[in-house]
Design an enzyme around this catalytic site. Structure first.
Site, short mmCIF file in Angstrom:
data_model
loop_
_atom_site.label_atom_id
_atom_site.label_comp_id
_atom_site.label_asym_id
_atom_site.label_seq_id
_atom_site.Cartn_x
_atom_site.Cartn_y
_atom_site.Cartn_z
CD GLU A 1 -3.31 -3.91 -5.31
OE1 GLU A 1 -2.20 -4.44 -5.33
OE2 GLU A 1 -4.34 -4.47 -5.76
CE1 TYR B 1 -1.03 -2.05 -7.42
CE2 TYR B 1 0.68 -0.79 -6.31
CZ TYR B 1 -0.11 -1.91 -6.39
OH TYR B 1 0.00 -2.90 -5.45
#
Ligand code: GDP
Ligand code: MN
Length: 371
Positions: free
Chosen positions: A187, A99
């Protein structure tokens, strides 16, 4: 302004962040004849997260399967949003899922970078249950993101060798994207290992609304509900909330304090609408019709302090609209006497004290809920 995944990935491509080969379609038949290699992944393009869990992401090994999934997903509604477009991409065989995200840290007045080896799943859940798996840092606005910095972050989430080099390249590019495109969030989740390289399997980008005008080439996405769109068409500012008491006021400050009063007395606003200064009878009528149309509304509180706005115009609008739910009106200011007379003739009492009125509106709505 939120971007769809495919739009965010177009930006990624511009900044040389690796993505899968894919095509956007809006009809299931378009799956046939795409120049893509099977297996494919079909992804609902909606502006809400957690599409995978909601069934909006499916793998297909054959053309028949792809067509079937495309038809299912294109008919779906995910968290209240209809799926109108589908991103069809060559499915990747995913190894480890990481992530990485840049977001605005207002307190630090910098971009923060958040990264983790526990990507792929709900990152909020990881943050809550195993916060030590999340690595956080901020970028110096003058130095930007330097490779020694991203290298250190990559090492902290367990990367080394060529994956670490990929990570440095991707995070540096993602930061450049944020600054150049005025993103308040960028993101990648998951940032996955595919055939020994890092690949941005998902993409989420939110552009700062105040900077959208600087980027005429970006798509114009609207996230308005039907009622928000109706209000905008009338030139009224309207916001939806979760409760059961509809609220109308004039002026942002008055509306905010009305919401506070309602909350203070234990009520739950369903929405609020600011008719602004100088609202006409017609504006007021439209405003009432919009706020009460929201499902679950059981009461209406109108709080008007007449300045430029005239109480008699407001009163005529209220009388014309005849709301289908219990209503409490607080009316004071310019042409108050006339306004009060108009309301009285229609059997509507107008309060002067806003607190008394707010309290009454909350009780009335709570009572309506028990019927
Ligand atoms: P989100 O659920 O809205 O965050 O959508 P994502 O694009 O992150 O996809 C959700 C999940 O679907 C991922 O975590 C993967 O497990 C799976 N997925 C998405 N794309 C692929 C792919 O190309 N190959 C495989 N094997 N799984 C995928
Ligand atoms: Mn995702």
């Amino acid at each position: 302004m939120k971007l769809h995944e495919y739009q965010a990935k177009e930006l990624f491509a511009k900044y040389a962040i690796p993505i899968q080969k894919g095509v956007v379609i809006d009809r299931p038949e378009q799956v046939d004849g795409l120049a893509l290699k099977y297996p494919l992944v079909l992804k609902a393009q909606v502006l809400v997260g957690g599409r995978g869990k909601a069934g909006g992401i499916k793998l297909a090994a054959t053309a028949a399967e792809a067509r079937r999934h495309a038809a299912t997903i294109l008919g779906m509604e995910i968290k209240g949003e209809k799926v109108r477009r589908l991103l069809v991409a060559e499915a990747a065989e995913l190894g480890a899922e990481y992530y990485v995200a840049f977001t605005v840290d207002r307190a630090a007045r910098r971009m923060a970078v958040i990264t983790s080896a526990a990507g792929g799943i709900d990152i909020e859940e990881v943050a809550r249950t195993t916060p030590d798996q999340i690595v956080r840092s901020t970028a110096d606005p003058f130095l930007g993101v330097q490779s020694y910095h991203t290298r250190q972050l990559g090492r902290r989430i367990g990367l080394s060798g060529s994956l670490l080099s990929d990570y440095v390249g991707i995070t540096t590019a993602l930061y450049r994207l944020c600054v150049a495109e005025d993103a308040e969030l960028a993101e990648i989740n998951p940032l996955a290992v595919v055939a020994g390289r890092l690949l941005a399997v998902d993409a989420k980008v939110i552009i700062d609304d105040n900077a959208v005008y600087r980027h005429p080439s970006l798509p114009k996405n609207e996230e308005l509900t039907e009622l928000e769109a109706a209000a905008r068409a009338e030139g009224l500012s309207y916001v939806e909330l979760e409760g059961d008491l509809a609220i109308i006021g004039n002026g942002a400050g008055l509306v905010m304090s009305t919401l506070d009063m309602v909350a203070y007395f234990g009520g739950r606003p369903a929405n609020f609408l600011d008719v602004g200064g100088g609202a006409t009878t017609e504006n007021m009528k439209q405003a009432i019709e919009i706020v009460v149309r929201k499902p679950g509304v059981r009461g209406l509180f109108i709080n008007i302090f007449g300045g430029i706005t005239r109480c008699d115009d407001i009163a005529r609008g209220i009388v014309d609209a005849r709301p289908p739910v219990g209503m409490v009106v607080r009316l004071t200011g310019t042409n108050e006497e006339e306004g009060r007379r108009i309301l009285q003739a229609a059997g509507v009492h107008a309060y002067v004290d806003p607190e008394e009125a707010a309290q009454r509106a909350v009780t009335l709505t709570a009572g309506a809920g028990r019927q």
